[in-house]
Write a protein that holds these residues in place. Structure first.
Motif, PDB file in Angstrom:
ATOM      1  N   SER A  53       0.828  -1.340  -0.043  1.00  0.00           N
ATOM      2  CA  SER A  53       0.071   0.104  -0.003  1.00  0.00           C
ATOM      3  C   SER A  53       0.682   1.325   0.132  1.00  0.00           C
ATOM      4  O   SER A  53       0.383   2.352  -0.052  1.00  0.00           O
ATOM      5  N   ASN A 126      -3.437   4.614   8.510  1.00  0.00           N
ATOM      6  CA  ASN A 126      -4.303   4.678   7.001  1.00  0.00           C
ATOM      7  C   ASN A 126      -5.852   4.316   7.829  1.00  0.00           C
ATOM      8  O   ASN A 126      -6.075   3.921   8.901  1.00  0.00           O
ATOM      9  N   VAL A 162      -4.466  -5.775   5.524  1.00  0.00           N
ATOM     10  CA  VAL A 162      -5.780  -5.200   4.953  1.00  0.00           C
ATOM     11  C   VAL A 162      -7.042  -6.373   5.198  1.00  0.00           C
ATOM     12  O   VAL A 162      -8.212  -5.886   5.432  1.00  0.00           O
ATOM     13  N   TYR A 216      -7.393   0.590   1.370  1.00  0.00           N
ATOM     14  CA  TYR A 216      -6.864   1.684   2.144  1.00  0.00           C
ATOM     15  C   TYR A 216      -7.568   2.900   1.455  1.00  0.00           C
ATOM     16  O   TYR A 216      -7.499   3.022   0.185  1.00  0.00           O
TER      17      TYR A 216
END
Length: 282
Positions: A53, A126, A162, A216
């Motif tokens: 990310s 995030n 995630v 994200y």
């Protein structure tokens, strides 16, 4: 007379031996370096294992860091991927100077394995959003719609940060009366694939191969934004991701690696992270 001459010769011989001894001793000292040898300069390259990310932000840092004082000529080589996979690679001996994870779980495991030098530091945060294809043919309008039967949802395995954060968010929604009991299980029943990392989740949605995915906020880059729709996840359901960074024990450039960590946590690095929709340090 003879005795006197013998004494003179003996004295001369002793003098010669003494001189030779001093010469040999001097030669020995000259041959041995008592001075502390100059330390070998650190390599001017860092290899970094970085959560996927962070791809865009750290790629930009790769251009910016060498412009900083004391970092001229430093080359940054990045290996982007799922934090769990990168941690496994580090455990298996993959060369790296710095490890950057999208959660504290993977970093804590690296610390327990004795792979890091010093204490890792959180450098950015995030949050999660839901992304949909621009066409949105499945008609997803709300978070509750993620549980619609037949919807194609993509995520990652739970050991990928995630994927873990997504499941935590779904569990919070399921505990709220407005979504009904078992929302998390109904959404997970719609999962058609578990991708290796968050960037692959984004790609699946962009291409229309999935109806929805949780990623994200930073993954909705200027390049991605025109191709997707976004549904925000309210703070009471969201999970704030914390990203830690640490220097590895195997690094051959510890001073440069620590300088990079300071850069990431400093004004220049934080400005780049904010530009890419991360939540900078307060």
């Amino acid at each position: 007379m003879l005795g006197r001459r013998r004494r003179v010769l003996m004295a001369a011989g002793i003098g010669m031996l003494t001189a030779c001894g001093e010469s040999a001793s001097t030669g020995s000292v000259a041959g041995r370096s008592d001075a502390t040898p100059a330390s070998t300069p650190e390599p001017r390259e860092l290899v970094l294992l970085v959560a996927s990310s962070l791809t865009d932000a750290f790629t930009e840092m790769g251009d910016d860091f060498p412009r900083q004082a004391g970092a001229a000529g430093v080359k940054l080589t990045f290996n982007f991927g799922a934090s769990s996979l990168l941690r496994t690679q580090l455990e298996q001996g993959a060369p790296a100077d710095v490890f950057v994870s999208a959660d504290t779980i993977q970093m804590d495991q690296a610390v327990k394995a004795g792979l890091l030098d010093g204490t890792p530091q959180v450098f950015v945060r995030n949050r999660l959003v839901v992304v949909l294809p621009r066409e949105n043919r499945a008609g997803v309008l709300t978070l509750a719609d993620l549980a619609k039967p037949g919807l194609k949802v993509v995520t990652t395995p739970r050991d990928v940060p995630v994927g873990n954060y997504t499941r935590q968010a779904l569990e919070k929604m399921a505990a709220d009366g407005q979504f009904g009991v078992g929302l998390d299980q109904r959404v997970l029943a719609n999962v058609v694939s578990e991708e290796a990392n968050v960037r692959q989740v984004v790609t699946k949605v962009q291409l229309g191969e999935a109806d929805a995915g949780v990623v994200y906020a930073s993954d909705v880059t200027p390049r991605v934004a025109p191709e997707v729709r976004v549904i925000d996840i309210p703070d009471r359901f969201n999970t704030v991701a914390e990203y830690p960074i640490g220097v590895t024990k195997q690094t051959k450039a510890p001073a440069t690696a620590r300088r990079f960590v300071e850069y990431v946590r400093g004004p220049a690095g934080q400005a780049i992270l904010k530009k890419h929709n991360f939540i900078p340090l307060a």
